[in-house]
Design a protein around this motif. Structure first.
Motif, PDB file in Angstrom:
ATOM      1  N   THR A 112     -37.798  26.795   6.122  1.00 23.04           N
ATOM      2  CA  THR A 112     -37.383  28.100   6.619  1.00 23.04           C
ATOM      3  C   THR A 112     -38.394  29.110   6.083  1.00 23.04           C
ATOM      4  O   THR A 112     -39.522  28.734   5.762  1.00 23.04           O
ATOM      5  N   LYS A 113     -38.013  30.370   5.965  1.00 25.43           N
ATOM      6  CA  LYS A 113     -38.969  31.339   5.442  1.00 25.43           C
ATOM      7  C   LYS A 113     -38.260  32.419   4.639  1.00 25.43           C
ATOM      8  O   LYS A 113     -37.092  32.749   4.887  1.00 25.43           O
ATOM      9  N   ASP A 114     -38.967  32.931   3.660  1.00 23.67           N
ATOM     10  CA  ASP A 114     -38.528  34.059   2.854  1.00 23.67           C
ATOM     11  C   ASP A 114     -39.446  35.217   3.184  1.00 23.67           C
ATOM     12  O   ASP A 114     -40.602  35.233   2.767  1.00 23.67           O
ATOM     13  N   LEU A 115     -38.962  36.152   3.987  1.00 20.92           N
ATOM     14  CA  LEU A 115     -39.813  37.186   4.581  1.00 20.92           C
ATOM     15  C   LEU A 115     -40.837  36.496   5.479  1.00 20.92           C
ATOM     16  O   LEU A 115     -40.482  35.902   6.467  1.00 20.92           O
ATOM     17  N   ASN A 116     -42.123  36.545   5.087  1.00 21.31           N
ATOM     18  CA  ASN A 116     -43.147  35.910   5.918  1.00 21.31           C
ATOM     19  C   ASN A 116     -43.737  34.667   5.270  1.00 21.31           C
ATOM     20  O   ASN A 116     -44.744  34.144   5.733  1.00 21.31           O
ATOM     21  N   GLU A 117     -43.132  34.183   4.208  1.00 22.02           N
ATOM     22  CA  GLU A 117     -43.670  33.030   3.488  1.00 22.02           C
ATOM     23  C   GLU A 117     -42.732  31.840   3.653  1.00 22.02           C
ATOM     24  O   GLU A 117     -41.500  31.993   3.702  1.00 22.02           O
ATOM     25  N   PRO A 118     -43.301  30.613   3.728  1.00 18.96           N
ATOM     26  CA  PRO A 118     -42.450  29.419   3.879  1.00 18.96           C
ATOM     27  C   PRO A 118     -41.551  29.218   2.666  1.00 18.96           C
ATOM     28  O   PRO A 118     -41.943  29.516   1.529  1.00 18.96           O
ATOM     29  N   ALA A 119     -40.362  28.706   2.914  1.00 20.41           N
ATOM     30  CA  ALA A 119     -39.403  28.492   1.839  1.00 20.41           C
ATOM     31  C   ALA A 119     -38.437  27.385   2.234  1.00 20.41           C
ATOM     32  O   ALA A 119     -38.405  26.937   3.395  1.00 20.41           O
ATOM     33  N   VAL A 120     -37.662  26.917   1.252  1.00 17.17           N
ATOM     34  CA  VAL A 120     -36.616  25.914   1.485  1.00 17.17           C
ATOM     35  C   VAL A 120     -35.371  26.350   0.724  1.00 17.17           C
ATOM     36  O   VAL A 120     -35.425  27.173  -0.195  1.00 17.17           O
ATOM     37  N   TRP A 121     -34.220  25.803   1.124  1.00 13.17           N
ATOM     38  CA  TRP A 121     -32.970  26.033   0.407  1.00 13.17           C
ATOM     39  C   TRP A 121     -32.797  24.934  -0.636  1.00 13.17           C
ATOM     40  O   TRP A 121     -32.868  23.755  -0.325  1.00 13.17           O
ATOM     41  N   LEU A 122     -32.576  25.340  -1.925  1.00 11.05           N
ATOM     42  CA  LEU A 122     -32.308  24.395  -3.005  1.00 11.05           C
ATOM     43  C   LEU A 122     -30.845  24.511  -3.420  1.00 11.05           C
ATOM     44  O   LEU A 122     -30.296  25.621  -3.505  1.00 11.05           O
ATOM     45  N   VAL A 123     -30.235  23.372  -3.697  1.00  6.55           N
ATOM     46  CA  VAL A 123     -28.859  23.334  -4.189  1.00  6.55           C
ATOM     47  C   VAL A 123     -28.901  23.149  -5.699  1.00  6.55           C
ATOM     48  O   VAL A 123     -29.484  22.165  -6.197  1.00  6.55           O
ATOM     49  N   ASP A 124     -28.283  24.114  -6.431  1.00  7.08           N
ATOM     50  CA  ASP A 124     -28.322  24.023  -7.899  1.00  7.08           C
ATOM     51  C   ASP A 124     -27.192  23.148  -8.413  1.00  7.08           C
ATOM     52  O   ASP A 124     -26.407  22.571  -7.644  1.00  7.08           O
ATOM     53  N   GLY A 125     -27.059  23.074  -9.736  1.00  5.71           N
ATOM     54  CA  GLY A 125     -26.039  22.215 -10.342  1.00  5.71           C
ATOM     55  C   GLY A 125     -24.625  22.658 -10.080  1.00  5.71           C
ATOM     56  O   GLY A 125     -23.687  21.857 -10.200  1.00  5.71           O
ATOM     57  N   ASP A 126     -24.442  23.925  -9.698  1.00  3.75           N
ATOM     58  CA  ASP A 126     -23.101  24.429  -9.412  1.00  3.75           C
ATOM     59  C   ASP A 126     -22.740  24.312  -7.936  1.00  3.75           C
ATOM     60  O   ASP A 126     -21.684  24.798  -7.507  1.00  3.75           O
ATOM     61  N   GLY A 127     -23.634  23.703  -7.149  1.00  6.91           N
ATOM     62  CA  GLY A 127     -23.348  23.555  -5.735  1.00  6.91           C
ATOM     63  C   GLY A 127     -23.628  24.795  -4.920  1.00  6.91           C
ATOM     64  O   GLY A 127     -23.125  24.921  -3.801  1.00  6.91           O
ATOM     65  N   LYS A 128     -24.414  25.719  -5.468  1.00 10.43           N
ATOM     66  CA  LYS A 128     -24.788  26.926  -4.740  1.00 10.43           C
ATOM     67  C   LYS A 128     -26.249  26.833  -4.296  1.00 10.43           C
ATOM     68  O   LYS A 128     -27.060  26.168  -4.943  1.00 10.43           O
ATOM     69  N   VAL A 129     -26.556  27.513  -3.192  1.00  9.24           N
ATOM     70  CA  VAL A 129     -27.916  27.424  -2.639  1.00  9.24           C
ATOM     71  C   VAL A 129     -28.721  28.664  -3.007  1.00  9.24           C
ATOM     72  O   VAL A 129     -28.185  29.771  -3.108  1.00  9.24           O
ATOM     73  N   GLN A 130     -30.005  28.438  -3.203  1.00  6.82           N
ATOM     74  CA  GLN A 130     -30.940  29.518  -3.477  1.00  6.82           C
ATOM     75  C   GLN A 130     -32.191  29.301  -2.630  1.00  6.82           C
ATOM     76  O   GLN A 130     -32.625  28.164  -2.432  1.00  6.82           O
ATOM     77  N   LEU A 131     -32.762  30.389  -2.142  1.00  9.81           N
ATOM     78  CA  LEU A 131     -33.989  30.312  -1.339  1.00  9.81           C
ATOM     79  C   LEU A 131     -35.184  30.211  -2.270  1.00  9.81           C
ATOM     80  O   LEU A 131     -35.318  31.005  -3.214  1.00  9.81           O
ATOM     81  N   HIS A 132     -36.065  29.225  -2.004  1.00  8.50           N
ATOM     82  CA  HIS A 132     -37.179  28.953  -2.912  1.00  8.50           C
ATOM     83  C   HIS A 132     -38.477  28.869  -2.114  1.00  8.50           C
ATOM     84  O   HIS A 132     -38.574  28.100  -1.155  1.00  8.50           O
ATOM     85  N   LYS A 133     -39.481  29.663  -2.502  1.00  8.31           N
ATOM     86  CA  LYS A 133     -40.766  29.668  -1.789  1.00  8.31           C
ATOM     87  C   LYS A 133     -41.568  28.404  -2.108  1.00  8.31           C
ATOM     88  O   LYS A 133     -41.531  27.910  -3.245  1.00  8.31           O
ATOM     89  N   VAL A 134     -42.295  27.916  -1.106  1.00  7.12           N
ATOM     90  CA  VAL A 134     -43.114  26.711  -1.265  1.00  7.12           C
ATOM     91  C   VAL A 134     -44.478  26.939  -0.615  1.00  7.12           C
ATOM     92  O   VAL A 134     -44.671  27.894   0.140  1.00  7.12           O
ATOM     93  N   THR A 135     -45.409  26.037  -0.908  1.00 13.47           N
ATOM     94  CA  THR A 135     -46.752  26.074  -0.313  1.00 13.47           C
ATOM     95  C   THR A 135     -46.924  24.857   0.587  1.00 13.47           C
ATOM     96  O   THR A 135     -46.758  23.720   0.126  1.00 13.47           O
ATOM     97  N   VAL A 136     -47.240  25.098   1.855  1.00 13.08           N
ATOM     98  CA  VAL A 136     -47.421  24.011   2.825  1.00 13.08           C
ATOM     99  C   VAL A 136     -48.885  23.571   2.808  1.00 13.08           C
ATOM    100  O   VAL A 136     -49.787  24.385   3.017  1.00 13.08           O
ATOM    101  N   ALA A 137     -49.098  22.290   2.547  1.00 17.31           N
ATOM    102  CA  ALA A 137     -50.464  21.755   2.543  1.00 17.31           C
ATOM    103  C   ALA A 137     -50.893  21.287   3.927  1.00 17.31           C
ATOM    104  O   ALA A 137     -52.061  21.417   4.298  1.00 17.31           O
TER     105      ALA A 137
END
Length: 360
Positions: free
Chosen positions: A293-318
């Protein structure tokens, strides 16, 4: 009166019912069901398949060293030529006239030298006897030296005219194959204008034009297999010899040359070939397209933490591949990435992780 009261009670009840339905529909869900994938970094080596052709290591543009009109052409594109072979000729009339003129000048200067030499010999014999003066002797000597210098200049001019006449023949400076022709019989050409292109015999290169964005820095020590495009079973090993440092303005590509020691049977000059280059392996994460997915204009993914909640996390596409993406930065082993069901997520939202084997 009783009828009005009944109507009012019914209307209030209907309003209360509709209000209750509206409140029930707007109440947010407690959690959303998602499918996740646990991150497992693996070594990924990008592969780039290139298409090019076989070229000579040394290619020369052949041109006349004097200008004139082409009156004869002995070879054509694709012909094999040997060293010192005459390829074309210019009309020699004008240059022959220069040779004749220079020859006449030499003859005139030779006569003058002969005359001044005889005069000097006379002065040389008369001076000891006192029959001539020292000044007349010196003048005779100076005239002889002047005529000798003029003769030397005329002879040099004749040699130059003969050399220019010899340039009316275009000669191959090495054995090879004619790969291009830029002039035809009857055309008037200037000196140094290319007439033929010669691919010299010797080492061959497989030459590829590669977009800079696709070019992975090649290792000159890694052998690369070059295959004939029409018949991939015909192969030869080579190594990267040269990568042009500048990008071509008209194509946006850089040129990669792979040195080939010898060509197998069926692969020759001009053959269309292909090669696959593998870059150095790097630790990367492979995920399906649906995870991105994307965070503003940068690629990102949804991560599930230990409490079962999701957070948006930026990544670098190779690299983007068919049906999947390769991520080079942003994730570590053990991270849980949402790969399906992430359309309605928002940061901090509680989610339910679907069990393995469940259908998305």
């Amino acid at each position: 009166m009783g009828g009005r009261i009944s109507t009012c009670i019914f209307g209030l009840g209907l309003v209360a019912f509709l209000s209750g339905c509206g409140q029930e529909n707007t109440e947010p869900k407690a959690h959303s069901r998602v499918f996740v994938q646990t991150v497992e970094p693996t070594d990924f080596a990008a592969a780039v398949t290139l298409t090019g052709d076989i070229q000579a290591r040394v290619q020369t543009d052949l041109s006349f060293r004097v200008g004139g009109k082409i009156i004869q052409r002995m070879v054509d594109v694709g012909d094999r030529v040997s060293a010192k072979q005459v390829l074309a000729r210019l009309d020699p009339k004008d240059l022959q006239t220069n040779v004749d003129s220079a020859q006449a000048q030499v003859v005139a200067e030779q006569a003058r030298v002969k005359q001044t030499a005889a005069a000097f010999v006379r002065q040389e014999k008369l001076l000891p006897k006192g029959y001539t003066s020292r000044s007349e002797y010196d003048s005779a000597q100076a005239a002889l030296r002047s005529s000798q210098s003029a003769l030397a200049a005329a002879q040099a001019q004749l040699a130059n005219a003969r050399e220019q006449l010899g340039y009316t023949a275009l000669v191959a400076d090495a054995p090879g194959v004619i790969t291009a022709r830029q002039a035809e019989v009857g055309q008037v050409v200037q000196a140094t204008v290319p007439i033929f292109s010669l691919a010299r015999d010797g080492e061959r290169d497989a030459v590829f034009n590669v977009y800079e964005s696709l070019l992975v820095e090649p290792s000159t020590d890694t052998p690369i297999t070059v295959s004939l495009l029409d018949n991939p079973s015909i192969q030869v090993q080579g190594k990267v010899r040269e990568v042009t440092p500048a990008v071509a303005a008209n194509t946006g590509t850089v040129q990669v040359k792979i040195a080939l020691q010898s060509l197998p049977e069926g692969m020759r000059l001009g053959s269309v070939v292909s090669a696959t280059a593998n870059g150095p392996a790097k630790a990367s994460v492979e995920l399906p397209w649906s995870a991105l997915t994307k965070d503003l204009n940068e690629p990102a993914v949804w991560l599930v933490d230990g409490d079962g909640k999701v957070q948006l996390h930026k990544v670098t596409v190779a690299r983007y591949l068919t049906g999947k993406v390769i991520l080079s930065e942003g994730l570590k082993g053990g991270d849980k990435v949402v790969v399906a069901g992430g359309q309605l997520l928002h940061p901090g939202m509680q989610v339910e992780i679907a069990q393995p084997g469940a259908q998305p």
